[in-house]
Design a protein around this motif. Sequence first.
Motif, mmCIF file in Angstrom:
data_model
loop_
_atom_site.group_PDB
_atom_site.id
_atom_site.type_symbol
_atom_site.label_atom_id
_atom_site.label_comp_id
_atom_site.label_asym_id
_atom_site.label_seq_id
_atom_site.Cartn_x
_atom_site.Cartn_y
_atom_site.Cartn_z
ATOM 1 N N LEU A 64 0.835 -1.186 -0.003
ATOM 2 C CA LEU A 64 -0.033 -0.034 -0.031
ATOM 3 C C LEU A 64 0.947 1.069 0.042
ATOM 4 O O LEU A 64 0.232 2.353 -0.385
ATOM 5 C CB LEU A 64 -0.968 0.076 1.153
ATOM 6 C CG LEU A 64 -2.240 -0.930 1.072
ATOM 7 C CD1 LEU A 64 -3.009 -1.119 2.395
ATOM 8 C CD2 LEU A 64 -2.979 -0.359 -0.023
ATOM 9 N N TYR A 105 1.102 3.265 -3.193
ATOM 10 C CA TYR A 105 -0.130 3.804 -3.891
ATOM 11 C C TYR A 105 -0.635 5.124 -2.921
ATOM 12 O O TYR A 105 -0.187 5.159 -2.011
ATOM 13 C CB TYR A 105 -1.341 2.551 -3.663
ATOM 14 C CG TYR A 105 -1.007 1.666 -4.660
ATOM 15 C CD1 TYR A 105 -1.386 1.341 -5.862
ATOM 16 C CD2 TYR A 105 -0.293 0.375 -4.048
ATOM 17 C CE1 TYR A 105 -1.195 0.370 -6.922
ATOM 18 C CE2 TYR A 105 -0.098 -0.626 -4.899
ATOM 19 C CZ TYR A 105 -0.374 -0.595 -6.432
ATOM 20 O OH TYR A 105 0.102 -1.717 -7.138
ATOM 21 N N ARG A 106 -1.605 5.846 -3.677
ATOM 22 C CA ARG A 106 -2.148 6.935 -3.095
ATOM 23 C C ARG A 106 -3.530 7.013 -3.387
ATOM 24 O O ARG A 106 -4.003 6.530 -4.376
ATOM 25 C CB ARG A 106 -1.624 8.153 -3.742
ATOM 26 C CG ARG A 106 -0.161 8.432 -3.512
ATOM 27 C CD ARG A 106 0.045 8.668 -2.066
ATOM 28 N NE ARG A 106 1.636 9.092 -2.040
ATOM 29 C CZ ARG A 106 2.294 8.140 -1.563
ATOM 30 N NH1 ARG A 106 1.971 6.833 -1.319
ATOM 31 N NH2 ARG A 106 3.648 8.196 -1.065
ATOM 32 N N PRO A 107 -4.389 7.650 -2.452
ATOM 33 C CA PRO A 107 -5.817 7.605 -2.632
ATOM 34 C C PRO A 107 -6.333 8.619 -3.801
ATOM 35 O O PRO A 107 -5.412 9.153 -4.351
ATOM 36 C CB PRO A 107 -6.333 8.261 -1.584
ATOM 37 C CG PRO A 107 -5.344 9.089 -0.856
ATOM 38 C CD PRO A 107 -4.055 8.340 -1.213
ATOM 39 N N THR A 108 -7.381 8.357 -4.646
ATOM 40 C CA THR A 108 -7.983 8.989 -5.575
ATOM 41 C C THR A 108 -8.298 10.279 -5.181
ATOM 42 O O THR A 108 -8.661 10.460 -3.831
ATOM 43 C CB THR A 108 -8.957 8.436 -6.404
ATOM 44 O OG1 THR A 108 -9.456 9.302 -7.486
ATOM 45 C CG2 THR A 108 -10.109 8.231 -5.285
ATOM 46 N N ASP A 109 -8.234 11.711 -5.988
ATOM 47 C CA ASP A 109 -8.618 13.038 -5.388
ATOM 48 C C ASP A 109 -10.039 13.197 -5.488
ATOM 49 O O ASP A 109 -10.614 14.044 -5.004
ATOM 50 C CB ASP A 109 -7.576 14.120 -6.358
ATOM 51 C CG ASP A 109 -6.263 13.918 -5.906
ATOM 52 O OD1 ASP A 109 -5.908 13.353 -4.718
ATOM 53 O OD2 ASP A 109 -5.299 14.316 -6.784
ATOM 54 N N PRO A 141 -12.956 6.232 -8.894
ATOM 55 C CA PRO A 141 -11.850 5.818 -9.048
ATOM 56 C C PRO A 141 -11.030 6.061 -10.086
ATOM 57 O O PRO A 141 -11.629 6.782 -11.488
ATOM 58 C CB PRO A 141 -12.219 4.292 -9.218
ATOM 59 C CG PRO A 141 -13.459 4.231 -8.668
ATOM 60 C CD PRO A 141 -14.385 5.340 -8.794
#
Length: 433
Positions: free
Chosen positions: A396, A399-403, A407
């Motif tokens: 993890l 990876y980065r979260p979506t803005d 998705p």
Amino acid sequence: MGWDFETDPEYQGKLDWADAFVREEVEPLDLLWGNETFLPRDETKRRILEPLKAEVKRQGLWATHLGPELGGQGHGQLKLALLNEILGRSPWASHVFGCQAPDTGNAEIIAHYGTEEQKERYLQPLLDGEIFSSYSMTEPHAGADPTRFTCRADKDGDEWVINGWKYFSSNAKVASFLIVMAVTDPEVSRYQGMSMFLVPTDTAGVKIERNVGLYGEAMNDGFHALIHYDGVRVPADALLGGENQAFAVAQTRLGGGRIHHAMRTIGLAQKALDMMCERALSRETQGSLLADKQFVQGYIADSYAQLVQFRLFVLYTAWQIDKHNDYKKVRKDIATAKVVMPTVLHDIAWRAMQVHGALGTTNEMPFFQMIHGAGVMGLADGPTEVHKVTVAKQVLRGYRPTDGRWPTEWIPGKAEAARAKFADRIEHEVGNL
């Protein structure tokens, strides 16, 4: 392109020699003294073992994980992996080749962190195979959680006094010394407040309460000790590594140990697959060979696929260790190998047992020992579940979260972005129609 899946011819020659040597000279010892690998050597064993060890040394394959100054070849993890595939077939092989667990890991940390006096007293006899050692870390109430360790070591003048309990200290009953992890600063995190100590097993206050056995072994006759450290006094120079540096020492040992277990498991799983295929080609039922039955063909195909994938991954991980010379940088893949290892061995051994029918379930075949070993490997050096958490956390980090709300790979949004990217050319083409 730098890819290469071949072993250099010179070392392949060494591996071919080791393969024949283990099959012809070492595997028979498993039948003579299968459960006696860590018992003190009597004269009979010495007469047989010493010439075998001498031949291994002549071939330059003795304790190859250690540097020349310690009698090894300084081979990296990749070469060690290829050798360990062969040694994994036989319980006695690692002893004959000077790389038996847990002594390899214990030797590694003494070589890395020990003083010259500690190396002379403990390391050299260990490398010579004259003594055994035990790693005394786990505690009965804590399991794989070192933050719950309570075994204490307190300073008293020029000595340390150790009090507490340790569990599953493998080989303690035959070991000449123990490597004990104890809390030395209770006011900070256990990760910053524990130290390692070298403790001779005959030190006053070292009390082996039980020798816990694995399934099938006689009660209180196993090799995994429950130890009570009751006012054990050791001198200041018993400290291994710096004060409160136990966690760093432990990770050096455990990182290497986990990948070495995986290396040897390849050889054991290959042995199970070999036995499965031999049986399939030898046994006829319902008018044809087992090898002609689709269920058995499925067993063989699934086993081969699992083994090849696992082998390539272990070799890749070993290559990374050699490249970076830092277990921490390869932590994710070492943990992944640890996760996959017990499943591969269990599945292949179970299928091989099935193909052997009733015979496969008996003590005349080794399959249940392999299956039990898979269960042990799923817990040794940390449970599989803990390592899955480690793998997930490491993955993890990349990876980065979506803005946005959707998705990144949400198709309507990507389609709109694609139309915007080529809008001028699309409009120009439409205008020319």
